[in-house]
Design a protein around this motif. Structure first.
Motif, PDB file in Angstrom:
ATOM      1  N   THR A 121      -3.030  -4.155  -6.304  1.00  0.00           N
ATOM      2  CA  THR A 121      -3.547  -3.713  -7.602  1.00  0.00           C
ATOM      3  C   THR A 121      -4.759  -2.802  -7.454  1.00  0.00           C
ATOM      4  O   THR A 121      -5.700  -2.856  -8.250  1.00  0.00           O
ATOM      5  CB  THR A 121      -3.946  -4.934  -8.462  1.00  0.00           C
ATOM      6  OG1 THR A 121      -4.920  -5.693  -7.712  1.00  0.00           O
ATOM      7  CG2 THR A 121      -2.767  -5.799  -8.797  1.00  0.00           C
ATOM      8  N   GLY A 122      -4.784  -1.979  -6.402  1.00  0.00           N
ATOM      9  CA  GLY A 122      -5.904  -1.073  -6.178  1.00  0.00           C
ATOM     10  C   GLY A 122      -5.752   0.234  -6.924  1.00  0.00           C
ATOM     11  O   GLY A 122      -5.197   0.279  -8.039  1.00  0.00           O
ATOM     12  N   ALA A 123      -6.257   1.302  -6.312  1.00  0.00           N
ATOM     13  CA  ALA A 123      -6.239   2.612  -6.965  1.00  0.00           C
ATOM     14  C   ALA A 123      -4.815   3.001  -7.352  1.00  0.00           C
ATOM     15  O   ALA A 123      -4.568   3.469  -8.473  1.00  0.00           O
ATOM     16  CB  ALA A 123      -6.843   3.656  -6.022  1.00  0.00           C
ATOM     17  N   TRP A 166     -15.403   1.158  -3.673  1.00  0.00           N
ATOM     18  CA  TRP A 166     -15.510   2.592  -3.408  1.00  0.00           C
ATOM     19  C   TRP A 166     -16.763   3.200  -4.024  1.00  0.00           C
ATOM     20  O   TRP A 166     -17.366   2.638  -4.937  1.00  0.00           O
ATOM     21  CB  TRP A 166     -14.245   3.329  -3.855  1.00  0.00           C
ATOM     22  CG  TRP A 166     -14.132   3.604  -5.335  1.00  0.00           C
ATOM     23  CD1 TRP A 166     -14.398   2.730  -6.353  1.00  0.00           C
ATOM     24  CD2 TRP A 166     -13.720   4.830  -5.932  1.00  0.00           C
ATOM     25  NE1 TRP A 166     -14.156   3.347  -7.550  1.00  0.00           N
ATOM     26  CE2 TRP A 166     -13.752   4.630  -7.327  1.00  0.00           C
ATOM     27  CE3 TRP A 166     -13.320   6.070  -5.443  1.00  0.00           C
ATOM     28  CZ2 TRP A 166     -13.397   5.642  -8.224  1.00  0.00           C
ATOM     29  CZ3 TRP A 166     -12.962   7.064  -6.335  1.00  0.00           C
ATOM     30  CH2 TRP A 166     -13.012   6.851  -7.705  1.00  0.00           C
ATOM     31  N   ALA A 167     -17.144   4.384  -3.495  1.00  0.00           N
ATOM     32  CA  ALA A 167     -18.372   5.028  -3.950  1.00  0.00           C
ATOM     33  C   ALA A 167     -18.156   5.870  -5.196  1.00  0.00           C
ATOM     34  O   ALA A 167     -19.108   6.186  -5.902  1.00  0.00           O
ATOM     35  CB  ALA A 167     -18.949   5.891  -2.835  1.00  0.00           C
ATOM     36  N   GLY A 168     -16.919   6.302  -5.439  1.00  0.00           N
ATOM     37  CA  GLY A 168     -16.626   7.029  -6.663  1.00  0.00           C
ATOM     38  C   GLY A 168     -16.467   8.534  -6.544  1.00  0.00           C
ATOM     39  O   GLY A 168     -16.201   9.219  -7.539  1.00  0.00           O
ATOM     40  N   VAL A 171       5.359  -0.488  -3.766  1.00  0.00           N
ATOM     41  CA  VAL A 171       4.481  -1.010  -2.727  1.00  0.00           C
ATOM     42  C   VAL A 171       3.158  -0.252  -2.778  1.00  0.00           C
ATOM     43  O   VAL A 171       3.136   0.980  -2.687  1.00  0.00           O
ATOM     44  CB  VAL A 171       5.135  -0.820  -1.337  1.00  0.00           C
ATOM     45  CG1 VAL A 171       4.289  -1.484  -0.262  1.00  0.00           C
ATOM     46  CG2 VAL A 171       6.535  -1.401  -1.336  1.00  0.00           C
ATOM     47  N   ALA A 172       2.063  -0.987  -2.924  1.00  0.00           N
ATOM     48  CA  ALA A 172       0.747  -0.338  -3.045  1.00  0.00           C
ATOM     49  C   ALA A 172      -0.331  -1.205  -2.400  1.00  0.00           C
ATOM     50  O   ALA A 172      -1.352  -1.516  -2.991  1.00  0.00           O
ATOM     51  CB  ALA A 172       0.421  -0.079  -4.522  1.00  0.00           C
ATOM     52  N   GLY A 173      -0.097  -1.564  -1.144  1.00  0.00           N
ATOM     53  CA  GLY A 173      -1.005  -2.481  -0.440  1.00  0.00           C
ATOM     54  C   GLY A 173      -2.012  -1.801   0.464  1.00  0.00           C
ATOM     55  O   GLY A 173      -2.631  -2.453   1.281  1.00  0.00           O
TER      56      GLY A 173
HETATM   57  C1  LIG Z   1     -16.954   1.476   1.078  1.00  0.00           C
HETATM   58  C2  LIG Z   1     -15.878   2.400   0.553  1.00  0.00           C
HETATM   59  C3  LIG Z   1     -16.224   3.542  -0.129  1.00  0.00           C
HETATM   60  C4  LIG Z   1     -15.243   4.400  -0.615  1.00  0.00           C
HETATM   61  N1  LIG Z   1     -15.605   5.504  -1.325  1.00  0.00           N
HETATM   62  C5  LIG Z   1     -14.662   6.335  -1.797  1.00  0.00           C
HETATM   63  C6  LIG Z   1     -15.017   7.488  -2.559  1.00  0.00           C
HETATM   64  O1  LIG Z   1     -16.199   7.733  -2.836  1.00  0.00           O
HETATM   65  N2  LIG Z   1     -14.026   8.298  -2.990  1.00  0.00           N
HETATM   66  C7  LIG Z   1     -12.719   8.052  -2.714  1.00  0.00           C
HETATM   67  O2  LIG Z   1     -11.879   8.842  -3.120  1.00  0.00           O
HETATM   68  N3  LIG Z   1     -12.356   6.967  -2.018  1.00  0.00           N
HETATM   69  C8  LIG Z   1     -13.297   6.111  -1.553  1.00  0.00           C
HETATM   70  N4  LIG Z   1     -12.921   5.001  -0.847  1.00  0.00           N
HETATM   71  C9  LIG Z   1     -11.486   4.793  -0.570  1.00  0.00           C
HETATM   72  C10 LIG Z   1     -10.746   4.167  -1.732  1.00  0.00           C
HETATM   73  O3  LIG Z   1     -11.319   2.953  -2.083  1.00  0.00           O
HETATM   74  C11 LIG Z   1      -9.303   3.981  -1.334  1.00  0.00           C
HETATM   75  O4  LIG Z   1      -8.791   5.236  -0.939  1.00  0.00           O
HETATM   76  C12 LIG Z   1      -8.397   3.487  -2.450  1.00  0.00           C
HETATM   77  O5  LIG Z   1      -8.897   2.361  -3.085  1.00  0.00           O
HETATM   78  C13 LIG Z   1      -7.038   3.200  -1.850  1.00  0.00           C
HETATM   79  O6  LIG Z   1      -6.142   2.839  -2.860  1.00  0.00           O
HETATM   80  P1  LIG Z   1      -4.824   2.060  -2.504  1.00  0.00           P
HETATM   81  O7  LIG Z   1      -4.113   1.839  -3.777  1.00  0.00           O
HETATM   82  O8  LIG Z   1      -4.123   2.785  -1.417  1.00  0.00           O
HETATM   83  O9  LIG Z   1      -5.295   0.665  -1.864  1.00  0.00           O
HETATM   84  P2  LIG Z   1      -6.378  -0.405  -2.322  1.00  0.00           P
HETATM   85  O10 LIG Z   1      -7.239   0.102  -3.394  1.00  0.00           O
HETATM   86  O11 LIG Z   1      -7.027  -0.875  -1.079  1.00  0.00           O
HETATM   87  O12 LIG Z   1      -5.496  -1.586  -2.918  1.00  0.00           O
HETATM   88  C14 LIG Z   1      -4.583  -2.315  -2.139  1.00  0.00           C
HETATM   89  C15 LIG Z   1      -4.461  -3.719  -2.692  1.00  0.00           C
HETATM   90  O13 LIG Z   1      -3.247  -4.289  -2.223  1.00  0.00           O
HETATM   91  C16 LIG Z   1      -3.461  -5.636  -1.919  1.00  0.00           C
HETATM   92  N5  LIG Z   1      -2.435  -6.067  -0.970  1.00  0.00           N
HETATM   93  C17 LIG Z   1      -2.254  -5.616   0.292  1.00  0.00           C
HETATM   94  N6  LIG Z   1      -1.203  -6.232   0.867  1.00  0.00           N
HETATM   95  C18 LIG Z   1      -0.707  -7.087  -0.059  1.00  0.00           C
HETATM   96  C19 LIG Z   1       0.387  -8.002  -0.050  1.00  0.00           C
HETATM   97  N7  LIG Z   1       1.170  -8.143   1.014  1.00  0.00           N
HETATM   98  N8  LIG Z   1       0.620  -8.719  -1.170  1.00  0.00           N
HETATM   99  C20 LIG Z   1      -0.176  -8.568  -2.269  1.00  0.00           C
HETATM  100  N9  LIG Z   1      -1.218  -7.721  -2.323  1.00  0.00           N
HETATM  101  C21 LIG Z   1      -1.474  -6.985  -1.224  1.00  0.00           C
HETATM  102  C22 LIG Z   1      -4.860  -5.660  -1.361  1.00  0.00           C
HETATM  103  O14 LIG Z   1      -5.416  -6.952  -1.431  1.00  0.00           O
HETATM  104  C23 LIG Z   1      -5.568  -4.650  -2.243  1.00  0.00           C
HETATM  105  O15 LIG Z   1      -6.162  -5.271  -3.355  1.00  0.00           O
HETATM  106  C24 LIG Z   1     -13.889   4.110  -0.376  1.00  0.00           C
HETATM  107  C25 LIG Z   1     -13.536   2.942   0.302  1.00  0.00           C
HETATM  108  C26 LIG Z   1     -14.522   2.089   0.761  1.00  0.00           C
HETATM  109  C27 LIG Z   1     -14.133   0.849   1.490  1.00  0.00           C
END
Ligand SMILES: Cc1cc2nc3c(=O)[nH]c(=O)nc-3n(C[C@H](O)[C@H](O)[C@H](O)COP(=O)(O)OP(=O)(O)OC[C@H]3O[C@@H](n4cnc5c(N)ncnc54)[C@H](O)[C@@H]3O)c2cc1C
Ligand code: SF4
Lengths: 173, 522
Positions: free
Chosen positions: B18-20, B97-99, B267-269
């Motif tokens: 449930t991330g980005a 994230w920093a934003g 899939v969004a993990g």
């Molecule tokens: C300190 C920090 C600063 C950042 N600053 C920036 C920034 O300024 N600008 C920017 O663009 N990006 C930034 N980022 C990166 C940004 O946070 C990520 O790129 C983005 O959140 C990724 O999105 P996502 O949907 O791929 O994964 P995520 O947001 O990581 O979400 C994935 C989710 O899936 C869940 N999950 C994984 N596997 C499973 C499973 N098997 N079953 C159920 N749930 C599962 C996880 O628990 C997690 O909650 C930063 C990251 C960090 C750590």
């Protein structure tokens, strides 16, 4: 250091030599204490000498002259445990053996930081050194009470952030 | 009314994570009337739960389940069990994230065409481009309330920024400003303006920074079409003998294995867990893992070319006050091979508190060389490098021998820098150092990369099925009702922080999935 400062300690167990060298802690039965008796750490599992060695290691690994001993003592206190006992005993023995080979009575007895650092460099890749060093990263720097010594202000939410408390107050640019 | 769907309801869309990507997709689908079950491995934390303390917050939010590492990157030595710094919580890494929210430059969608073949790199053009993405970027910017887009003003610069800006201008840089940030400079969308608290990485307690945790997720739930199950760790995606996916198995909060049926699975993990899940879902029909006919699942992992530059001055800076990422220099983001590398990089201010600085300034460092740096913590300024790194076949996620608490093989992350990455990082170190020296720095620190915060590319998008895992909609080439909705879709990394693009892709994907469902195509 006068005898007066040492009241209450069992003299037999004092490291007379390290005291002569101005070491930072004295050991007694079941505890180590500041030479001026300002603080003391009790040990129940490892020996006072081992704790004194850990304390000196902590100061030599992350030396901050403005940070008083109790912060370092808190950072290594956790080694006084059954889990760590063997690692500490083995590590301190090896470190002291290296010290004797280099002509000192023990690691703690080496008076100059440079000499002690050389001894530590000699054991840098051992699990003992790596465990102590890694543990200090959080053990020392994550003590909230140590932050003000470095000027770090910690959380600011309770004070409304810095929006009106100097987020852009730099005046020397 | 928060929805509650039956485990046997085979008409729901199941979203994993449930991330980005996943959090936005869940809300966007729910707004369109699509029934969604979102499964999240982590727990639920809101601004009142966030802690302004670096390690305590890390303990609360970060993904600390086992992972293993290999390869020549320094992270494998310094943080062998922590290849990435990402979150396990409702809202995913958008809590941490920093934003910084910037669009790709047009040429970056066409990395192979623009840069040409680079030896050792597995470059590819995206099957989409800047024109296609422009309207979706606009929607994403409005959703996140990105400053300096639309009619939203920029944020004020903090001390760390003022030092950075002065150095940048001294070097003749022109594109220097307080960034395009998903942080409110004024009240916006029911959330207040930034109070310059300085704990953006720990979850914004004011809600001034956008996070899916307290925007998209509750809004999706309010439609009555979205059920979010937290502490639900998906173990395996199931399929029938026609090769269509039919549901997922997950461990619930009590560790019991449950099965949720699904019409579509997304899939969004994040870029380690998404390929791991596809690989762990191998079956007799798909022995190499789901959606892996190309062999590209888990490959081409990118983490951005990063590194930091910290500098000490003879007077206080107090960089920790105010937004963590408080400004940007974009002049080096262009593609200009005369610098000795393809692609470009951004420089962005960064601050760490004392505890994290001790851990990350020079991991493994000790002695006075290290401690005299921290002695002047108050006089430090800092910046972060984020540049395009090369996708390489050998970089990526495979299944490890190590098992997690559920007995499932964990992700092993292998990474080697490409020579282009090294050349870019060194160039960026030189420029960052020059900026600070121009302001009178007395000592500088070219600091190595942290555990990866940007994780991309392990299920990449490709025009042709043989080159990647998903098509231009994030739909897997192999299985029509299986989608990838996170940063693992990225074909190339570009110089920009990835999240705005992840969000724009998720909004676009929701539109596509809803219309395909309405048409009965999936
Ligand atoms: C300190 C920090 C600063 C950042 N600053 C920036 C920034 O300024 N600008 C920017 O663009 N990006 C930034 N980022 C990166 C940004 O946070 C990520 O790129 C983005 O959140 C990724 O999105 P996502 O949907 O791929 O994964 P995520 O947001 O990581 O979400 C994935 C989710 O899936 C869940 N999950 C994984 N596997 C499973 C499973 N098997 N079953 C159920 N749930 C599962 C996880 O628990 C997690 O909650 C930063 C990251 C960090 C750590
Ligand atoms: S600096 Fe601003 S965005 Fe960052 S945590 Fe504080 S209020 Fe939130």
């Amino acid at each position: 250091m006068t005898k007066h400062d040492l009241r209450g300690l069992t003299r037999r167990q004092l490291l007379s030599r390290s005291l002569a060298a101005g070491a930072l802690a004295v050991t007694g039965a079941g505890f180590i204490a500041a030479p001026n008796a300002a603080w003391a750490v009790e040990v129940t599992v490892i020996t006072p000498d081992q704790m004194a060695t850990l304390l000196q290691m902590a100061r030599d690994i992350y030396p901050h002259d403005q940070v008083p001993d109790p912060f370092y003592a808190v950072a290594v206190k956790g080694y006084d445990s059954e889990d760590m006992k063997a690692l500490v005993a083995e590590g301190v023995t090896a470190l002291d053996a290296a010290a004797r080979a280099a002509g000192f009575d023990s690691y703690v007895a080496a008076g100059w930081e440079e000499d002690r650092v050389k001894l530590l460099q000699g054991i840098e890749t051992t699990p003992f050194f790596q465990t102590v060093r890694a543990g200090l990263v959080t053990g020392l720097y994550n003590q909230k009470e140590v932050w003000p010594i470095f000027g770090y202000q910690g959380e600011s939410f309770s004070q409304g952030g810095y929006i009106e408390r100097g987020f852009n107050d730099i005046d020397w640019l | 009314m928060v929805a509650k769907f039956d485990l046997n309801d085979d008409q729901v869309v199941v979203i994993i994570g449930t991330g980005a990507g996943g959090g936005v997709l869940a809300n966007e689908l729910a707004q369109k009337g699509v029934k969604v079950v979102a499964l999240e491995a982590g727990g639920r934390y809101l601004p009142e739960d966030f802690v302004n303390d670096e390690w305590e917050s890390f303990g609360q939010l970060a993904w600390t389940d086992a992972r293993t590492t290999s390869g020549s990157w320094r992270v494998a030595k310094d943080f062998a069990g922590l290849p990435a710094w990402i979150v396990k919580a409702v809202g995913g890494t958008t809590t941490h994230w920093a934003g910084a929210s910037i669009r790709f430059q047009d040429h970056e969608w066409k990395a192979l065409t623009t840069y040409g073949a680079v030896e050792g790199a597995n470059l590819l053009d995206w099957p989409i481009d800047g024109a296609e993405m422009a309207p979706w970027y606009e929607k994403a910017e409005a959703k996140l309330g990105v400053t300096r887009t639309g009619d939203r003003a920029g944020l004020p610069g903090n001390n760390n920024y003022l030092v950075f800006e002065k150095g940048a201008k001294a070097l003749g840089y022109k594109e220097v400003h307080t960034g395009r940030m998903a942080i409110n400079s004024a009240d916006y969308d029911g959330r207040m303006a930034c109070q310059q608290t300085g704990f953006c990485f720990q979850g914004c307690k004011w809600g001034a920074k956008w996070s899916a945790a307290y925007t998209d997720i509750p809004r999706g739930e309010a439609t009555g079409n979205l059920e979010v199950r937290d502490h639900a760790h998906v173990a395996r995606i199931l399929h029938d003998d026609t090769g269509k996916v039919t549901g997922v198995e997950y461990f619930d909060k009590d560790g019991a294995l449950q099965m949720q049926k699904a019409r579509i699975v997304c899939v969004a993990g994040n870029s380690f867990e998404s390929p791991r899940l596809l690989l762990n879902s191998a079956s007799s029909m798909f022995p190499e893992g789901l959606a892996n006919s190309s062999g590209m699942v888990g490959k081409n992992y990118m983490r951005h070319t990063t590194g930091s530059v910290y500098a000490i001055f003879d007077k206080p800076v107090r960089m920790w006050r105010g937004t963590t990422m408080a400004g940007i220099v974009q002049d080096e983001a262009r593609h200009d091979p005369s610098r000795g590398f393809v692609g470009g990089y951004e420089l962005e201010t960064l601050s760490l508190g004392l505890p994290f600085m001790a851990a990350f300034l020079n991991p493994g460092g000790w002695g006075r060389g290290f401690t005299t740096a921290l002695d002047h913590y108050e006089n430090m300024a800092g910046m972060w490098i984020v540049g395009e790194d090369m996708p390489q076949l050998g970089n990526g996620v495979t299944l490890s021998e190590t098992k997690d608490q559920h007995g499932l093989p964990v992700a092993n992350v292998n990474f080697d820098d490409h020579p282009n990455d090294v050349a870019m990082r060194n160039h960026a170190y030189r420029q960052g150092i020059a900026m600070y020296e121009a302001v009178g720095a007395t000592r500088v620190f070219p600091t190595p990369p942290y555990p990866s915060t940007h994780n991309l590319g392990t299920n990449r998008m490709s025009a042709e099925a043989k080159d990647g895992v998903v098509n231009k909609w994030g739909q897997t080439h192999d299985i029509a009702n299986l989608f990838v909705s996170d940063g693992s879709q990225f074909t190339s990394g570009a110089a920009e922080n990835p999240t705005l693009t992840i969000v724009a892709l998720a909004i676009r994907q929701a539109d596509h999935i809803a219309s395909e469902m309405a048409a009965g195509a999936i």
